[in-house]
Scaffold this motif. Structure first.
Motif, mmCIF file in Angstrom:
data_model
loop_
_atom_site.group_PDB
_atom_site.id
_atom_site.type_symbol
_atom_site.label_atom_id
_atom_site.label_comp_id
_atom_site.label_asym_id
_atom_site.label_seq_id
_atom_site.Cartn_x
_atom_site.Cartn_y
_atom_site.Cartn_z
ATOM 1 N N SER A 226 1.028 -1.141 -0.018
ATOM 2 C CA SER A 226 0.043 -0.033 0.005
ATOM 3 C C SER A 226 0.851 1.303 0.014
ATOM 4 C CB SER A 226 -0.961 -0.103 1.158
ATOM 5 O OG SER A 226 -0.306 0.038 2.391
ATOM 6 N N LYS A 227 0.282 2.360 -0.466
ATOM 7 C CA LYS A 227 1.219 3.416 -0.703
ATOM 8 C C LYS A 227 1.357 4.509 0.599
ATOM 9 C CE LYS A 227 0.369 1.929 -4.641
ATOM 10 N NZ LYS A 227 0.626 0.609 -4.560
ATOM 11 N N GLY A 228 2.260 5.144 0.375
ATOM 12 C CA GLY A 228 2.594 6.238 1.398
ATOM 13 C C GLY A 228 3.838 5.925 2.299
ATOM 14 N N LYS A 229 4.042 7.001 3.162
ATOM 15 C CA LYS A 229 5.046 6.898 3.778
ATOM 16 C C LYS A 229 5.011 5.739 4.968
ATOM 17 C CE LYS A 229 6.311 11.755 3.784
ATOM 18 N NZ LYS A 229 6.643 13.110 4.481
ATOM 19 N N THR A 230 4.026 5.597 5.462
ATOM 20 C CA THR A 230 3.781 4.151 6.342
ATOM 21 C C THR A 230 2.829 3.319 5.740
ATOM 22 O OG1 THR A 230 4.115 5.807 8.056
ATOM 23 C CG2 THR A 230 3.243 3.643 8.773
ATOM 24 N N SER A 231 3.460 2.244 5.008
ATOM 25 C CA SER A 231 2.499 1.261 4.340
ATOM 26 C C SER A 231 1.729 0.498 5.327
ATOM 27 C CB SER A 231 3.213 0.493 3.629
ATOM 28 O OG SER A 231 3.881 1.220 2.443
ATOM 29 N N LYS A 232 0.545 0.280 5.199
ATOM 30 C CA LYS A 232 -0.328 -0.436 6.293
ATOM 31 C C LYS A 232 -0.760 -2.043 5.750
ATOM 32 C CE LYS A 232 -2.195 3.612 8.260
ATOM 33 N NZ LYS A 232 -3.239 4.384 8.690
ATOM 34 N N PHE A 233 -0.595 -2.221 4.473
ATOM 35 C CA PHE A 233 -0.978 -3.370 3.833
ATOM 36 C C PHE A 233 0.185 -3.889 2.980
ATOM 37 C CE2 PHE A 233 -5.060 -1.564 5.063
ATOM 38 C CZ PHE A 233 -5.533 -2.649 5.973
ATOM 39 N N VAL A 234 -0.134 -5.414 2.699
ATOM 40 C CA VAL A 234 0.779 -5.897 1.639
ATOM 41 C C VAL A 234 -0.360 -6.914 1.152
ATOM 42 C CG1 VAL A 234 2.288 -7.855 0.922
ATOM 43 C CG2 VAL A 234 3.123 -6.006 2.579
ATOM 44 N N ALA A 235 -0.354 -6.905 -0.274
ATOM 45 C CA ALA A 235 -1.376 -8.100 -0.935
ATOM 46 C C ALA A 235 -0.339 -9.113 -1.706
ATOM 47 C CB ALA A 235 -2.172 -7.386 -1.687
ATOM 48 N N THR A 236 -0.735 -10.328 -1.624
ATOM 49 C CA THR A 236 -0.044 -11.302 -2.275
ATOM 50 C C THR A 236 -1.077 -12.301 -3.081
ATOM 51 O OG1 THR A 236 -0.035 -12.713 -0.520
ATOM 52 C CG2 THR A 236 1.768 -11.397 -0.742
ATOM 53 N N TRP A 237 -0.408 -12.782 -4.296
ATOM 54 C CA TRP A 237 -1.416 -13.744 -4.888
ATOM 55 C C TRP A 237 -0.503 -14.943 -5.313
ATOM 56 C CZ3 TRP A 237 -0.988 -16.035 -9.650
ATOM 57 C CH2 TRP A 237 -2.346 -16.714 -9.824
ATOM 58 N N SER A 238 -0.957 -16.030 -5.219
ATOM 59 C CA SER A 238 -0.485 -17.121 -5.870
ATOM 60 C C SER A 238 -1.750 -17.951 -6.220
ATOM 61 C CB SER A 238 0.363 -18.109 -4.915
ATOM 62 O OG SER A 238 -0.005 -18.709 -4.002
ATOM 63 N N HIS A 239 -1.516 -18.923 -7.305
ATOM 64 C CA HIS A 239 -2.563 -19.640 -7.671
ATOM 65 C C HIS A 239 -2.914 -20.535 -6.488
ATOM 66 C CE1 HIS A 239 -5.230 -21.824 -10.616
ATOM 67 N NE2 HIS A 239 -4.672 -22.574 -10.218
ATOM 68 N N SER A 240 -2.029 -21.274 -5.825
ATOM 69 C CA SER A 240 -2.532 -21.931 -4.664
ATOM 70 C C SER A 240 -3.218 -21.500 -3.469
ATOM 71 C CB SER A 240 -1.354 -22.929 -4.458
ATOM 72 O OG SER A 240 -0.281 -22.205 -3.917
ATOM 73 N N SER A 241 -2.675 -20.214 -3.080
ATOM 74 C CA SER A 241 -3.303 -19.602 -1.908
ATOM 75 C C SER A 241 -4.169 -18.389 -2.216
ATOM 76 C CB SER A 241 -1.867 -18.954 -0.954
ATOM 77 O OG SER A 241 -1.429 -17.955 -1.550
ATOM 78 N N GLY A 242 -4.312 -17.975 -3.348
ATOM 79 C CA GLY A 242 -5.213 -16.970 -3.802
ATOM 80 C C GLY A 242 -4.730 -15.441 -3.297
ATOM 81 N N LEU A 243 -5.580 -14.563 -3.254
ATOM 82 C CA LEU A 243 -5.397 -13.265 -2.768
ATOM 83 C C LEU A 243 -5.402 -12.837 -1.499
ATOM 84 C CD1 LEU A 243 -4.842 -10.261 -3.969
ATOM 85 C CD2 LEU A 243 -7.446 -10.194 -4.051
ATOM 86 N N CYS A 244 -4.400 -12.621 -0.705
ATOM 87 C CA CYS A 244 -4.087 -12.252 0.644
ATOM 88 C C CYS A 244 -3.860 -11.009 1.001
ATOM 89 C CB CYS A 244 -2.929 -13.381 1.211
ATOM 90 S SG CYS A 244 -3.479 -15.042 0.838
ATOM 91 N N GLU B 277 -8.931 4.171 2.499
ATOM 92 C CA GLU B 277 -7.593 4.763 2.415
ATOM 93 C C GLU B 277 -6.576 3.864 1.335
ATOM 94 O OE1 GLU B 277 -3.700 4.899 5.424
ATOM 95 O OE2 GLU B 277 -5.751 4.855 6.124
ATOM 96 N N SER B 278 -7.020 2.712 1.288
ATOM 97 C CA SER B 278 -6.287 1.534 0.312
ATOM 98 C C SER B 278 -7.178 0.690 -0.445
ATOM 99 C CB SER B 278 -5.516 0.688 1.103
ATOM 100 O OG SER B 278 -4.421 1.344 1.862
ATOM 101 N N VAL B 279 -6.992 0.710 -1.789
ATOM 102 C CA VAL B 279 -7.843 -0.112 -2.580
ATOM 103 C C VAL B 279 -6.968 -0.997 -3.408
ATOM 104 C CG1 VAL B 279 -9.762 -0.116 -4.486
ATOM 105 C CG2 VAL B 279 -9.854 1.616 -2.700
#
Length: 144
Positions: free
Chosen positions: A70-88, A123-125
């Motif tokens: 996520s954007k900004g000086k203090t990021s609040k989220f990470v998103a990851t994706w893989s075929h086996s675990s999906g979107l996290c 804040e984050s999309v």
């Protein structure tokens, strides 16, 4: 660093060729099944290397394919994706998973990226682009 090939890197709001001047972090995902958050606010002219500040495994221990910070000086989220675990979605700074969307729901993805700023009061999309050509928007859940 990682124990296997890196599949994706994101600089918190950057496109592949543009680094956000506000970003102090980067995120990488790897074939080794881990996601790493890096402090990139170092003194490069003194040969300092970025510092890994957080490592967490994929939900199933298998390789991760995509990541976005996520954007900004203090990021609040990470998103990851893989075929086996999906979107996290993972909250920072601890790396706790806040939600997991299976691939059967989010589809196979080509690209994921957080919005550069607030969208419609959120804040984050996260925007995703699927191999089927569909673009979709997702809201990460706030840490509890």
């Amino acid at each position: 660093g990682h124990q296997a090939a890196v599949h994706c890197v994101d600089f918190g709001g950057s496109s592949p060729g543009v680094v956000s001047v506000e970003s102090r972090d980067a995120v990488t995902v790897s074939k080794d099944g881990t996601c790493k958050v890096w402090n990139i606010d170092v003194r490069y002219k003194f040969n300092e290397d970025p510092k890994c500040t957080l490592t967490f495994p994929s939900p199933d221990g298998l390789p991760l394919s995509l990541a976005s910070l996520s954007k900004g000086k203090t990021s609040k989220f990470v998103a990851t994706w893989s075929h086996s675990s999906g979107l996290c979605f993972w909250s920072l700074p601890k790396g706790d998973m806040t939600s997991q969307i299976p691939t059967s729901e989010c589809g196979a993805l080509r690209h994921i990226a957080f919005s550069p700023g607030p969208v419609a009061g959120h804040e984050s999309v996260l925007a995703t682009v699927g191999v089927d050509g569909r673009a979709r928007l997702w809201l990460p859940e706030a840490p509890k």
